[in-house]
Design a protein around this motif. Structure first.
Motif, PDB file in Angstrom:
ATOM      1  N   ASP A  58       0.828  -1.214   0.000  1.00  0.00           N
ATOM      2  CA  ASP A  58       0.000   0.000   0.000  1.00  0.00           C
ATOM      3  C   ASP A  58       0.862   1.263   0.000  1.00  0.00           C
ATOM      4  O   ASP A  58       0.549   2.240  -0.699  1.00  0.00           O
ATOM      5  CB  ASP A  58      -0.933   0.003   1.219  1.00  0.00           C
ATOM      6  N   ASP A  59       1.932   1.247   0.765  1.00  0.00           N
ATOM      7  CA  ASP A  59       2.827   2.403   0.809  1.00  0.00           C
ATOM      8  C   ASP A  59       3.452   2.650  -0.560  1.00  0.00           C
ATOM      9  O   ASP A  59       3.515   3.797  -1.036  1.00  0.00           O
ATOM     10  CB  ASP A  59       3.913   2.175   1.859  1.00  0.00           C
ATOM     11  N   TYR A  60       3.891   1.573  -1.204  1.00  0.00           N
ATOM     12  CA  TYR A  60       4.504   1.729  -2.523  1.00  0.00           C
ATOM     13  C   TYR A  60       3.498   2.265  -3.540  1.00  0.00           C
ATOM     14  O   TYR A  60       3.801   3.198  -4.293  1.00  0.00           O
ATOM     15  CB  TYR A  60       5.061   0.384  -3.003  1.00  0.00           C
ATOM     16  N   LEU A  61       2.306   1.680  -3.579  1.00  0.00           N
ATOM     17  CA  LEU A  61       1.306   2.094  -4.564  1.00  0.00           C
ATOM     18  C   LEU A  61       0.849   3.527  -4.334  1.00  0.00           C
ATOM     19  O   LEU A  61       0.564   4.262  -5.297  1.00  0.00           O
ATOM     20  CB  LEU A  61       0.111   1.142  -4.525  1.00  0.00           C
ATOM     21  N   SER A  62       0.761   3.944  -3.078  1.00  0.00           N
ATOM     22  CA  SER A  62       0.333   5.318  -2.797  1.00  0.00           C
ATOM     23  C   SER A  62       1.365   6.325  -3.283  1.00  0.00           C
ATOM     24  O   SER A  62       1.021   7.466  -3.614  1.00  0.00           O
ATOM     25  CB  SER A  62       0.093   5.500  -1.294  1.00  0.00           C
ATOM     26  N   ARG A  63       2.612   5.923  -3.357  1.00  0.00           N
ATOM     27  CA  ARG A  63       3.675   6.840  -3.776  1.00  0.00           C
ATOM     28  C   ARG A  63       4.017   6.729  -5.255  1.00  0.00           C
ATOM     29  O   ARG A  63       4.405   7.713  -5.884  1.00  0.00           O
ATOM     30  CB  ARG A  63       4.928   6.593  -2.941  1.00  0.00           C
ATOM     31  N   HIS A  64       3.874   5.508  -5.820  1.00  0.00           N
ATOM     32  CA  HIS A  64       4.334   5.299  -7.193  1.00  0.00           C
ATOM     33  C   HIS A  64       3.224   4.880  -8.154  1.00  0.00           C
ATOM     34  O   HIS A  64       3.447   4.884  -9.369  1.00  0.00           O
ATOM     35  CB  HIS A  64       5.455   4.268  -7.214  1.00  0.00           C
ATOM     36  N   GLY A  65       2.091   4.467  -7.639  1.00  0.00           N
ATOM     37  CA  GLY A  65       0.938   4.232  -8.502  1.00  0.00           C
ATOM     38  C   GLY A  65       0.889   2.898  -9.212  1.00  0.00           C
ATOM     39  O   GLY A  65      -0.174   2.304  -9.321  1.00  0.00           O
ATOM     40  N   GLN A  66       1.982   2.373  -9.688  1.00  0.00           N
ATOM     41  CA  GLN A  66       1.971   1.116 -10.413  1.00  0.00           C
ATOM     42  C   GLN A  66       3.307   0.401 -10.244  1.00  0.00           C
ATOM     43  O   GLN A  66       4.305   1.010  -9.873  1.00  0.00           O
ATOM     44  CB  GLN A  66       1.715   1.349 -11.898  1.00  0.00           C
ATOM     45  N   MET A  67       3.282  -0.919 -10.546  1.00  0.00           N
ATOM     46  CA  MET A  67       4.502  -1.700 -10.436  1.00  0.00           C
ATOM     47  C   MET A  67       5.442  -1.361 -11.584  1.00  0.00           C
ATOM     48  O   MET A  67       5.068  -1.449 -12.750  1.00  0.00           O
ATOM     49  CB  MET A  67       4.170  -3.191 -10.462  1.00  0.00           C
ATOM     50  N   GLN A  68       6.632  -0.951 -11.239  1.00  0.00           N
ATOM     51  CA  GLN A  68       7.649  -0.634 -12.233  1.00  0.00           C
ATOM     52  C   GLN A  68       8.997  -1.082 -11.661  1.00  0.00           C
ATOM     53  O   GLN A  68       9.341  -0.735 -10.533  1.00  0.00           O
ATOM     54  CB  GLN A  68       7.632   0.865 -12.506  1.00  0.00           C
ATOM     55  N   PRO A  69       9.753  -1.903 -12.410  1.00  0.00           N
ATOM     56  CA  PRO A  69      10.948  -2.540 -11.836  1.00  0.00           C
ATOM     57  C   PRO A  69      11.933  -1.581 -11.180  1.00  0.00           C
ATOM     58  O   PRO A  69      12.342  -1.792 -10.036  1.00  0.00           O
ATOM     59  CB  PRO A  69      11.573  -3.242 -13.053  1.00  0.00           C
TER      60      PRO A  69
END
Length: 316
Positions: A58-69
Motif C-alpha cells: 500500500d505504501d509503494y502504490l500510494s507513492r508510485h501508482g503502479q509496479m515498475q521494476p
C-alpha cells in the motif's frame, strides 16, 4: 547489562540481518522476473513479492501508482523514506552501533560505519551505475564481514549473546516468510513432486539460493526441489544454518545461558519452540497445511521476540 545497551546491541544485529535478508529477497525476485513467463503470473508477480512479504504494498502504490521494476528496486534498496529499505536498515544499525561503541570492538564498529558510509555513496550515485545484482551481493558481503568481525573479536559475554539473539530472531522470521511467499506463489503447483514442472523447479531452486541452501539441498537430497523436501530442509534440518530449526536451537541455547530470573518466559517459549521442531516430521506439517503452519509459527516467533523485549530490553 543495562536494558538500553542490550536493546541497542540486539537491534544493531537485527537491522544488519534484515538488510541482508532484503538483499537476498530482491535478488531472487528480480532474477525470476527476467525469466520467460507464462500466463499464471509473470514478472509483475515476482516484483510484487518483496512488497507482499514486507507488508509495504500500500505504501509503494500510494507513492508510485503502479509496479515498475526500477522504482520497486529503488524503493527497497535506497529509499530513505521507506522504513523497510536496505538504506534505512543500515542507517539504523549504524545508529545503534554508535550508541554502544564502548561495548563492541573496533573491528565491529569500523565494519558497520564503513558500510553506512559506502551506502550513502551508493545512494547518491543510484542503482543504475551499481546494478541490482552487484548491490545485493555487496550487502550480503558486508553482513558476512560483520558476523566475521563479531565472531572473531568480541568477548563471549552478554554483549555477544544479545547480538546473536537479534540475528537469529530476524533470520527465523525471514526464512518462514520467504518459504510461505514462494509456496503461495506456486499455488497448486507447489504440491507437485515430479520433475516435469520447470516453473516449480526454478521457483524452489531460487528460494534455496536466496537462503544459501542450494548446496545443502543437493548434498542431503537426490530428488529435484519440491515443496516437501525444500520445506523439510528449511524448517526441520538443523544442519542448514538458515533453517528454522537451526535458528530456534541457537535461540534456545543463548537464552538458557543468560543470567537472572527475568528471562524465564522467553527461555520457556524458546525451549518449547525448539522441542516442537525437534519432534515434528514434515508430513505432519504438510497434512495440516503448510501455509497455516507457517502462519502460526510466524506468530510464535513474534511472540518470542516480544518476550525477549519485555524480559531484557525494556528500560525500567
Amino acid at each position: 547489562m543495562l536494558s538500553r545497551t542490550a536493546a541497542d546491541l540486539y537491534w544493531m544485529s537485527r537491522y544488519l540481518e534484515r538488510a541482508e535478508n532484503l538483499a537476498r529477497m530482491l535478488d531472487v525476485s528480480y532474477s525470476l522476473s527476467l525469466m520467460p513467463q507464462d500466463d499464471r503470473g509473470g514478472g509483475k508477480d515476482e516484483l510484487a513479492m518483496p512488497l507482499l512479504i514486507t507488508g509495504t504494498m500500500d505504501d509503494y502504490l500510494s507513492r508510485h501508482g503502479q509496479m515498475q521494476p526500477e522504482r520497486m528496486l529503488n524503493f527497497f534498496a535506497l529509499d530513505a523514506d521507506n522504513p523497510a529499505s536496505i538504506y534505512r536498515c543500515l542507517q539504523a544499525a549504524r545508529g545503534n552501533a554508535h550508541a554502544v561503541r564502548g561495548r563492541i570492538t573496533a573491528d565491529i564498529w569500523e565494519n558497520i560505519n564503513a558500510t553506512w558510509l559506502e551506502m550513502r555513496s551508493i545512494a547518491q550515485e543510484g542503482l543504475g551505475r551499481y546494478g541490482i545484482s552487484r548491490f545485493c551481493e555487496w550487502v550480503k558481503e558486508r553482513s558476512h564481514l560483520f558476523r566475521g568481525a563479531t565472531y572473531g573479536t568480541i568477548m563471549r559475554g552478554e554483549a555477544y549473546s544479545f547480538i546473536r539473539l537479534g540475528t537469529f530472531i530476524e533470520r527465523a522470521d525471514n526464512t518462514l516468510r520467504l518459504l510461505d511467499a514462494r509456496y503461495e506463489m506456486l499455488g497448486e503447483e507447489a504440491e507437485e513432486v515430479s520433475d516435469s514442472s520447470a516453473r516449480g523447479y526454478y521457483q524452489w531452486s531460487a528460494l534455496l539460493r536466496a537462503l544459501s541452501s542450494f548446496e545443502a539441498y543437493n548434498e542431503l537430497y537426490r530428488d529435484s526441489p519440491s515443496a516437501r523436501l525444500v520445506s523439510e530442509l528449511l524448517l526441520l534440518r538443523a544442519e542448514a544454518p538458515r533453517s528454522l530449526r537451526s535458528c530456534t536451537e541457537e535461540l534456545n541455547s543463548i537464552l538458557a545461558e543468560l543470567p537472572g530470573d527475568n528471562g524465564r518466559p522467553a527461555q520457556r517459549l524458546a525451549a518449547e519452540l525448539d522441542a516442537r521442531l525437534r519432534y515434528t516430521a514434515i508430513d505432519e506439517i504438510l497434512d495440516g497445511g503448510l501455509h497455516a503452519w507457517l502462519t502460526d509459527f510466524i506468530l510464535l516467533i513474534r511472540q518470542l521476540a516480544r518476550a525477549i523485549h519485555s524480559s531484557y530490553l525494556e528500560v525500567v
